[in-house]
Write a protein that holds these residues in place. Structure first.
Motif, mmCIF file in Angstrom:
data_model
loop_
_atom_site.group_PDB
_atom_site.id
_atom_site.type_symbol
_atom_site.label_atom_id
_atom_site.label_comp_id
_atom_site.label_asym_id
_atom_site.label_seq_id
_atom_site.Cartn_x
_atom_site.Cartn_y
_atom_site.Cartn_z
ATOM 1 N N LEU A 141 -5.749 5.553 -0.929
ATOM 2 C CA LEU A 141 -5.524 4.124 -1.117
ATOM 3 C C LEU A 141 -5.809 3.296 0.129
ATOM 4 O O LEU A 141 -5.995 2.077 0.024
ATOM 5 C CB LEU A 141 -4.101 3.872 -1.624
ATOM 6 C CG LEU A 141 -3.836 4.353 -3.065
ATOM 7 C CD1 LEU A 141 -2.421 4.006 -3.490
ATOM 8 C CD2 LEU A 141 -4.843 3.759 -4.046
ATOM 9 N N ASN A 142 -5.858 3.919 1.302
ATOM 10 C CA ASN A 142 -6.284 3.156 2.489
ATOM 11 C C ASN A 142 -7.737 2.697 2.340
ATOM 12 O O ASN A 142 -8.105 1.596 2.767
ATOM 13 C CB ASN A 142 -6.115 3.982 3.761
ATOM 14 C CG ASN A 142 -4.665 4.082 4.187
ATOM 15 O OD1 ASN A 142 -3.876 3.165 3.967
ATOM 16 N ND2 ASN A 142 -4.289 5.198 4.792
ATOM 17 N N ASP A 143 -8.569 3.552 1.749
ATOM 18 C CA ASP A 143 -9.963 3.157 1.488
ATOM 19 C C ASP A 143 -10.016 2.017 0.478
ATOM 20 O O ASP A 143 -10.802 1.065 0.625
ATOM 21 C CB ASP A 143 -10.767 4.348 0.962
ATOM 22 C CG ASP A 143 -10.947 5.443 1.994
ATOM 23 O OD1 ASP A 143 -10.828 5.145 3.198
ATOM 24 O OD2 ASP A 143 -11.185 6.596 1.602
ATOM 25 N N ASN B 212 0.833 -1.196 0.000
ATOM 26 C CA ASN B 212 0.000 0.000 0.000
ATOM 27 C C ASN B 212 0.873 1.253 0.000
ATOM 28 O O ASN B 212 1.585 1.522 0.965
ATOM 29 C CB ASN B 212 -0.904 -0.039 1.236
ATOM 30 C CG ASN B 212 -1.923 1.068 1.269
ATOM 31 O OD1 ASN B 212 -1.936 1.942 0.400
ATOM 32 N ND2 ASN B 212 -2.773 1.060 2.283
ATOM 33 N N THR B 213 0.792 2.027 -1.071
ATOM 34 C CA THR B 213 1.579 3.256 -1.177
ATOM 35 C C THR B 213 0.802 4.488 -0.720
ATOM 36 O O THR B 213 1.146 5.614 -1.101
ATOM 37 C CB THR B 213 2.077 3.469 -2.622
ATOM 38 O OG1 THR B 213 0.947 3.489 -3.506
ATOM 39 C CG2 THR B 213 3.033 2.369 -3.043
ATOM 40 N N ALA B 214 -0.228 4.296 0.096
ATOM 41 C CA ALA B 214 -0.951 5.445 0.654
ATOM 42 C C ALA B 214 -0.017 6.282 1.513
ATOM 43 O O ALA B 214 0.776 5.751 2.294
ATOM 44 C CB ALA B 214 -2.136 4.975 1.485
ATOM 45 N N SER B 215 -0.109 7.600 1.359
ATOM 46 C CA SER B 215 0.698 8.519 2.166
ATOM 47 C C SER B 215 0.092 9.905 2.061
ATOM 48 O O SER B 215 -0.324 10.324 0.971
ATOM 49 C CB SER B 215 2.148 8.554 1.661
ATOM 50 O OG SER B 215 2.863 9.638 2.240
ATOM 51 N N ASP B 216 0.069 10.604 3.172
ATOM 52 C CA ASP B 216 -0.426 11.980 3.145
ATOM 53 C C ASP B 216 0.511 12.894 2.367
ATOM 54 O O ASP B 216 0.125 14.000 1.979
ATOM 55 C CB ASP B 216 -0.583 12.515 4.569
ATOM 56 C CG ASP B 216 -1.785 11.912 5.276
ATOM 57 O OD1 ASP B 216 -2.609 11.263 4.604
ATOM 58 O OD2 ASP B 216 -1.900 12.081 6.504
ATOM 59 N N LEU C 156 -0.992 -1.635 -4.640
ATOM 60 C CA LEU C 156 -1.802 -0.416 -4.733
ATOM 61 C C LEU C 156 -0.913 0.759 -5.079
ATOM 62 O O LEU C 156 -0.043 1.149 -4.289
ATOM 63 C CB LEU C 156 -2.512 -0.129 -3.406
ATOM 64 C CG LEU C 156 -3.396 -1.212 -2.788
ATOM 65 C CD1 LEU C 156 -4.186 -0.621 -1.619
ATOM 66 C CD2 LEU C 156 -4.321 -1.819 -3.811
ATOM 67 N N GLY C 157 -1.136 1.354 -6.243
ATOM 68 C CA GLY C 157 -0.349 2.506 -6.667
ATOM 69 C C GLY C 157 -1.178 3.472 -7.464
ATOM 70 O O GLY C 157 -2.288 3.160 -7.899
ATOM 71 N N GLY C 158 -0.641 4.651 -7.665
ATOM 72 C CA GLY C 158 -1.325 5.654 -8.458
ATOM 73 C C GLY C 158 -0.342 6.658 -9.004
ATOM 74 O O GLY C 158 -0.120 6.755 -10.206
ATOM 75 N N CYS C 159 0.286 7.423 -8.110
ATOM 76 C CA CYS C 159 1.223 8.460 -8.517
ATOM 77 C C CYS C 159 2.354 7.867 -9.353
ATOM 78 O O CYS C 159 2.724 6.698 -9.196
ATOM 79 C CB CYS C 159 1.773 9.180 -7.285
ATOM 80 S SG CYS C 159 2.619 10.731 -7.665
ATOM 81 N N ASP C 160 2.928 8.697 -10.207
ATOM 82 C CA ASP C 160 3.776 8.288 -11.329
ATOM 83 C C ASP C 160 4.718 7.117 -11.059
ATOM 84 O O ASP C 160 4.744 6.140 -11.785
ATOM 85 C CB ASP C 160 4.621 9.469 -11.791
ATOM 86 C CG ASP C 160 3.799 10.598 -12.369
ATOM 87 O OD1 ASP C 160 2.577 10.606 -12.161
ATOM 88 O OD2 ASP C 160 4.377 11.483 -13.013
ATOM 89 N N LYS C 161 5.565 7.225 -10.019
ATOM 90 C CA LYS C 161 6.615 6.230 -9.823
ATOM 91 C C LYS C 161 6.147 5.028 -9.010
ATOM 92 O O LYS C 161 6.873 4.037 -8.911
ATOM 93 C CB LYS C 161 7.818 6.859 -9.103
ATOM 94 C CG LYS C 161 8.380 8.106 -9.766
ATOM 95 C CD LYS C 161 8.803 7.851 -11.200
ATOM 96 C CE LYS C 161 9.304 9.119 -11.869
ATOM 97 N NZ LYS C 161 8.281 10.156 -12.044
#
Length: 571
Positions: free
Chosen positions: A55-57, A43-47, A116-121
């Motif tokens: 991504l926590n959801d 999980n790459t969730a981060s504030d 779980l990812g989203g942002c570019d890298k």
């Protein structure tokens, strides 16, 4: 069900098995340690990674799916890299994230993983790690944000930042109006809503076969993303049961399909370095030339910023990625399978285009040949790339006088000087921004245009660098020149006034000078003084071991896979 890897930790009645089970109970039922696959949620969730905050959801929906299918879900926070936040560039830490994720997947008692990812890298790092450890794995892309509006006009995040900021510098937009647009730019959770690197890499993950089919491009606020995440959790358990691994999916055929997809959607040039790095981890013989050979004849069908007009939620509404791929289905490799075990092409049947302004028909493309063009010549003997779909057609064949900037600092100091000797026909050269030189190969290749030319109405020029550019950016920009200046590439030898020749149809990038003259030159003291020279930590390791852009800018000792075996106990 194949023999579970987690049983190597939890099975038996010795002291070590006792320790592993006892410390993990904390509410888990007894049956959690016997015959049920343990699924990590990387999980790459981060504030501090705004695009991944939600991504926590998403993880909660994945967990529900894992439980429903009989598995045990385990949240595993991993390194997260916020493209808009970290300095000097997020790319500096892609390899660190991939290495750390790989090690954590290998070290822990897990049987499979949901990425779980989203942002570019984040998606590239997750896929690099998954390829190296080769446990059953599946990606959930976090999805794009919804479209924001300013003064009644849709805003493409990133693309319109570049456009509006140039209008301020040109004097055609007030600073006050520019600042008012800020609160309208980011409307919701999710990553960039243009066909930037985040949207591109989500599409690449699906084209490679590493996602639940149909999930890429689902907007982050859309409830269907949570439903698909739930299904992905179920699928992760099935992957473990089937023993289906990234090595079964990440084949030369799947990278062929990713390159076709990259061209058809008008995707980011950053996908080139990421796909090369993922292939390097998977042991797939992918080269820079494959991007041109496979992608050059593929039509651009998606009318999205920065190459077109629309945005990601328009693409989803118009039929999504499957509708695009159905139009070019004959160009896809029919043998490349997905995490479902079925070929990608079998999931495209029935996909329809609902808005032909957003997704063009094959016989009415935006461009006939839309792939990433790979250039070679005496300025980039190991290759450079350009995205013709985002360039000005009249500049794709161009000869101009070089205006050289020794570093990003030199660029900022002199670009807007009224004394800068530059014209609209000049070729702007920026060096020292490759993997080793910066370090990290930042997104500075889309150099701003000189203020005095903006004031005259100039909105594009040929620009050449060893840097990258944001997938949200546009213009006639040559990137990833290899070898980079910092390792002795020819870019280090260019001087202001030299004739530069760009010929994209012929795939050439040259300095029109005799070889004998170039052989007498040395890099300037100003450029070498600006090259990175870290003395410790990750930056030192990175600079000592990073490969060039044509090799994916991975670290030389991280190519290939090490598998998931861990032979020694911890106690």
């Amino acid at each position: 069900m194949t023999d579970l890897r987690s049983a190597q930790w939890y099975g038996g009645d010795d002291r070590n098995a006792y320790i592993h089970r006892a410390w993990m109970r904390r509410g888990l039922p007894d049956g959690a340690f016997s015959g049920r696959p343990h699924i990590a949620i990387a999980n790459t969730a981060s504030d501090l990674t705004p695009c991944n905050m939600h991504l926590n959801d998403v993880a909660e929906s994945v967990k529900a799916g894992v439980w429903e299918a009989g598995g045990v879900p385990l949240n595993l926070p991993v390194i997260s890299i916020g493209e808009t936040q970290v300095r000097p560039t997020a790319m500096l830490w892609r390899n660190l994230a991939a290495m750390a994720i790989e090690e954590m997947l290998r070290a822990n008692p897990i049987d499979g993983v949901v990425l779980l990812g989203g942002c570019d890298k984040t998606i590239p790092a997750l896929l690099m790690a998954a390829a190296s450890v080769d446990l059953p794995a599946v990606v959930v892309p976090g999805g794009p944000m919804l479209t924001g509006h300013f003064r009644g006009t849709p805003l493409g995040c990133g693309t319109d930042v570049w456009r509006l900021s140039e209008e301020v510098r040109a004097g055609t937009l007030s600073q006050e109006a520019f600042m008012r647009s800020e609160s309208a730019m980011i409307r919701s959770r999710g990553h960039c809503n243009t066909m930037g690197t985040a949207s591109t890499m989500a599409s690449m993950a699906e084209a490679l076969g590493m996602t639940l089919p149909g999930i890429a491009g689902t907007p982050a606020p859309d409830s269907r993303l949570l439903a698909l995440s739930h299904e992905t959790g179920r699928l992760a358990v099935e992957l473990v049961a089937a023993g289906r691994r990234p090595s079964d999916i990440l084949t030369k055929a799947s990278f062929h399909n990713a390159i076709v997809t990259l061209a058809a959607i008008g995707g980011s040039t950053n996908a080139v370095v990421h796909l090369l790095a993922i292939a390097g981890r998977a042991g797939v013989d992918l080269t820079l030339d494959d991007f041109d050979e496979v992608g050059s004849g593929v039509p651009l069908l998606v009318d999205l910023q920065p190459a077109g007009r629309h945005l990601m939620d328009d693409l989803y509404r118009a039929g999504g990625l499957h509708a695009v791929l159905n139009e070019v289905g004959d160009l896809l490799d029919p043998d490349a399978i997905t995490v479902t075990g079925r070929p990608l092409v079998t999931h495209l049947a029935g996909a329809e285009i609902w808005d032909e302004e957003v997704i063009r028909r094959r016989n009415k493309p935006l461009l006939d040949d839309a792939g990433i063009a790979v250039l070679r010549g005496n300025l980039a003997p190991d290759g450079a790339v350009i995205k013709p779909a985002a360039a000005s057609p009249e500049l794709l064949r161009h000869r101009g006088r070089a205006v050289v900037f020794e570093s990003v600092e030199d660029l900022h100091a002199r670009l807007d000087s009224p004394d800068l000797d530059v014209s609209a026909d000049s070729v702007l050269i920026l060096r020292g921004c490759g993997p080793k030189g910066y370090p990290g190969m930042p997104e500075v290749g889309n150099l701003p245009l000189p203020a005095k030319l903006l004031a005259k109405g100039v909105r594009d020029m040929v620009r050449v660098s060893d840097a990258r550019m944001s997938g949200t950016a546009y213009g006639t920009v040559v990137l990833h020149a290899a070898p980079e200046a910092a390792v002795g590439g020819p870019l280090a030898l260019v001087r202001t006034g030299d004739p530069i020749v760009l010929d994209v149809p012929s795939r050439r990038l040259d300095i029109d000078l005799p070889i004998e003259e170039l052989a007498t030159r040395e890099p300037t003291e100003a450029s070498t003084a600006a090259y990175a020279s870290p003395t410790r930590g990750w930056e030192r390791l990175y600079v000592d071991h990073v490969m060039q852009a044509d090799k994916g800018a991975d670290l030389d000792f991280l190519t290939g896979a090490s598998g998931h075996s861990v032979s020694r106990e911890s106690h």
